[in-house]
Motif scaffolding. Structure first.
Motif, PDB file in Angstrom:
ATOM      1  N   GLN A  32       0.826  -1.210   0.000  1.00 15.87           N
ATOM      2  CA  GLN A  32       0.000   0.000   0.000  1.00 15.87           C
ATOM      3  C   GLN A  32       0.861   1.261   0.000  1.00 15.87           C
ATOM      4  OE1 GLN A  32      -3.431   0.118  -0.349  1.00 15.87           O
ATOM      5  NE2 GLN A  32      -2.900   2.242  -0.755  1.00 15.87           N
ATOM      6  N   VAL A  33       1.937   1.253   0.775  1.00 15.80           N
ATOM      7  CA  VAL A  33       2.844   2.402   0.811  1.00 15.80           C
ATOM      8  C   VAL A  33       3.432   2.650  -0.576  1.00 15.80           C
ATOM      9  CG1 VAL A  33       5.099   3.183   1.681  1.00 15.80           C
ATOM     10  CG2 VAL A  33       3.404   2.226   3.251  1.00 15.80           C
ATOM     11  N   GLU A  34       3.853   1.581  -1.240  1.00 16.84           N
ATOM     12  CA  GLU A  34       4.445   1.723  -2.576  1.00 16.84           C
ATOM     13  C   GLU A  34       3.397   2.192  -3.589  1.00 16.84           C
ATOM     14  OE1 GLU A  34       7.559   1.783  -3.017  1.00 16.84           O
ATOM     15  OE2 GLU A  34       8.103   0.940  -1.081  1.00 16.84           O
ATOM     16  N   GLN A  35       2.176   1.682  -3.484  1.00 13.35           N
ATOM     17  CA  GLN A  35       1.114   2.134  -4.385  1.00 13.35           C
ATOM     18  C   GLN A  35       0.825   3.615  -4.188  1.00 13.35           C
ATOM     19  OE1 GLN A  35      -1.957  -0.678  -3.304  1.00 13.35           O
ATOM     20  NE2 GLN A  35      -1.594  -1.909  -5.126  1.00 13.35           N
ATOM     21  N   ASP A  36       0.786   4.048  -2.951  1.00  9.57           N
ATOM     22  CA  ASP A  36       0.541   5.461  -2.656  1.00  9.57           C
ATOM     23  C   ASP A  36       1.665   6.332  -3.215  1.00  9.57           C
ATOM     24  OD1 ASP A  36      -1.758   4.673  -1.351  1.00  9.57           O
ATOM     25  OD2 ASP A  36      -0.908   4.924   0.671  1.00  9.57           O
ATOM     26  N   ALA A  37       2.895   5.880  -3.049  1.00  3.98           N
ATOM     27  CA  ALA A  37       4.034   6.637  -3.562  1.00  3.98           C
ATOM     28  C   ALA A  37       3.989   6.714  -5.089  1.00  3.98           C
ATOM     29  CB  ALA A  37       5.342   6.001  -3.096  1.00  3.98           C
ATOM     30  N   LEU A  38       3.616   5.612  -5.716  1.00  7.56           N
ATOM     31  CA  LEU A  38       3.517   5.598  -7.175  1.00  7.56           C
ATOM     32  C   LEU A  38       2.412   6.541  -7.647  1.00  7.56           C
ATOM     33  CD1 LEU A  38       4.488   4.462  -9.863  1.00  7.56           C
ATOM     34  CD2 LEU A  38       2.945   2.503  -9.498  1.00  7.56           C
ATOM     35  N   ASP A  39       1.304   6.548  -6.953  1.00  7.03           N
ATOM     36  CA  ASP A  39       0.213   7.478  -7.290  1.00  7.03           C
ATOM     37  C   ASP A  39       0.692   8.929  -7.197  1.00  7.03           C
ATOM     38  OD1 ASP A  39      -1.556   5.378  -7.719  1.00  7.03           O
ATOM     39  OD2 ASP A  39      -2.493   5.567  -5.733  1.00  7.03           O
ATOM     40  N   ARG A  40       1.428   9.241  -6.139  1.00  7.89           N
ATOM     41  CA  ARG A  40       1.947  10.607  -5.985  1.00  7.89           C
ATOM     42  C   ARG A  40       2.922  10.956  -7.111  1.00  7.89           C
ATOM     43  NH1 ARG A  40       2.216   8.886  -0.708  1.00  7.89           N
ATOM     44  NH2 ARG A  40       4.481   8.649  -0.815  1.00  7.89           N
ATOM     45  N   ALA A  41       3.746  10.002  -7.496  1.00  8.48           N
ATOM     46  CA  ALA A  41       4.708  10.241  -8.580  1.00  8.48           C
ATOM     47  C   ALA A  41       3.978  10.516  -9.891  1.00  8.48           C
ATOM     48  CB  ALA A  41       5.642   9.040  -8.729  1.00  8.48           C
ATOM     49  N   TYR A  42       2.905   9.754 -10.148  1.00 10.75           N
ATOM     50  CA  TYR A  42       2.123   9.997 -11.364  1.00 10.75           C
ATOM     51  C   TYR A  42       1.475  11.378 -11.324  1.00 10.75           C
ATOM     52  CZ  TYR A  42       2.377   5.510 -13.793  1.00 10.75           C
ATOM     53  OH  TYR A  42       2.804   4.421 -14.500  1.00 10.75           O
ATOM     54  N   ARG A  43       0.921  11.735 -10.188  1.00 11.36           N
ATOM     55  CA  ARG A  43       0.287  13.058 -10.081  1.00 11.36           C
ATOM     56  C   ARG A  43       1.304  14.179 -10.284  1.00 11.36           C
ATOM     57  NH1 ARG A  43      -2.533  10.571  -5.869  1.00 11.36           N
ATOM     58  NH2 ARG A  43      -1.309  11.616  -4.284  1.00 11.36           N
ATOM     59  N   ALA A  44       2.529  13.963  -9.825  1.00 16.13           N
ATOM     60  CA  ALA A  44       3.581  14.968  -9.982  1.00 16.13           C
ATOM     61  C   ALA A  44       4.216  14.929 -11.372  1.00 16.13           C
ATOM     62  CB  ALA A  44       4.660  14.758  -8.919  1.00 16.13           C
ATOM     63  N   GLY A  45       3.959  13.850 -12.106  1.00 18.15           N
ATOM     64  CA  GLY A  45       4.553  13.719 -13.432  1.00 18.15           C
ATOM     65  C   GLY A  45       6.049  13.474 -13.399  1.00 18.15           C
ATOM     66  N   ASN A  46       6.531  12.881 -12.325  1.00 20.94           N
ATOM     67  CA  ASN A  46       7.958  12.636 -12.135  1.00 20.94           C
ATOM     68  C   ASN A  46       8.310  11.255 -12.690  1.00 20.94           C
ATOM     69  OD1 ASN A  46      10.507  12.010 -11.129  1.00 20.94           O
ATOM     70  ND2 ASN A  46      10.213  13.286  -9.312  1.00 20.94           N
ATOM     71  N   GLN A  47       8.841  11.218 -13.912  1.00 13.76           N
ATOM     72  CA  GLN A  47       9.111   9.954 -14.591  1.00 13.76           C
ATOM     73  C   GLN A  47      10.143   9.093 -13.855  1.00 13.76           C
ATOM     74  OE1 GLN A  47       7.257   8.864 -17.225  1.00 13.76           O
ATOM     75  NE2 GLN A  47       8.275   6.940 -16.749  1.00 13.76           N
ATOM     76  N   VAL A  48      11.148   9.719 -13.279  1.00 13.08           N
ATOM     77  CA  VAL A  48      12.163   8.954 -12.548  1.00 13.08           C
ATOM     78  C   VAL A  48      11.524   8.256 -11.347  1.00 13.08           C
ATOM     79  CG1 VAL A  48      14.282   9.120 -11.179  1.00 13.08           C
ATOM     80  CG2 VAL A  48      14.071  10.398 -13.324  1.00 13.08           C
ATOM     81  N   SER A  49      10.723   8.985 -10.596  1.00 13.20           N
ATOM     82  CA  SER A  49      10.046   8.391  -9.438  1.00 13.20           C
ATOM     83  C   SER A  49       9.062   7.310  -9.869  1.00 13.20           C
ATOM     84  CB  SER A  49       9.315   9.461  -8.636  1.00 13.20           C
ATOM     85  OG  SER A  49      10.251  10.310  -8.012  1.00 13.20           O
ATOM     86  N   ILE A  50       8.377   7.531 -10.967  1.00 15.39           N
ATOM     87  CA  ILE A  50       7.437   6.522 -11.476  1.00 15.39           C
ATOM     88  C   ILE A  50       8.182   5.219 -11.750  1.00 15.39           C
ATOM     89  CG2 ILE A  50       5.986   5.886 -13.445  1.00 15.39           C
ATOM     90  CD1 ILE A  50       5.169   8.903 -13.568  1.00 15.39           C
ATOM     91  N   THR A  51       9.315   5.332 -12.411  1.00 16.92           N
ATOM     92  CA  THR A  51      10.114   4.145 -12.723  1.00 16.92           C
ATOM     93  C   THR A  51      10.579   3.437 -11.458  1.00 16.92           C
ATOM     94  OG1 THR A  51      10.846   5.141 -14.792  1.00 16.92           O
ATOM     95  CG2 THR A  51      12.176   3.325 -13.936  1.00 16.92           C
ATOM     96  N   LEU A  52      11.094   4.219 -10.504  1.00 14.25           N
ATOM     97  CA  LEU A  52      11.602   3.624  -9.267  1.00 14.25           C
ATOM     98  C   LEU A  52      10.491   2.994  -8.433  1.00 14.25           C
ATOM     99  CD1 LEU A  52      14.184   6.352  -8.245  1.00 14.25           C
ATOM    100  CD2 LEU A  52      14.666   4.068  -9.135  1.00 14.25           C
TER     101      LEU A  52
END
Length: 54
Positions: A12-32
């Motif tokens: 759940q923590v990782e899913q939440d972080a991925l959602d935030r990365a998508y909202r921010a449009g941060n491709q590096v974070s999305i990949t990680l």
């Protein structure tokens, strides 16, 4: 060994972080976070199999 509940929380923590990365449009974070979420899901599945849930 981590419990299923702990592993579910980690997923759940990782899913939440991925959602935030998508909202921010941060491709590096999305990949990680995508890679990290995959590992967390694999760990959860492995533990469920080990405990006979699947």
């Amino acid at each position: 060994m981590r419990t299923i509940a702990e592993l579910e929380a980690a997923v759940q923590v990782e899913q939440d972080a991925l959602d935030r990365a998508y909202r921010a449009g941060n491709q590096v974070s999305i990949t990680l976070y995508t890679a990290s979420l995959t590992r967390a899901e694999q760990a959860l599945t492995a533990e469920r199999i080990r405990q006979g849930e699947w």
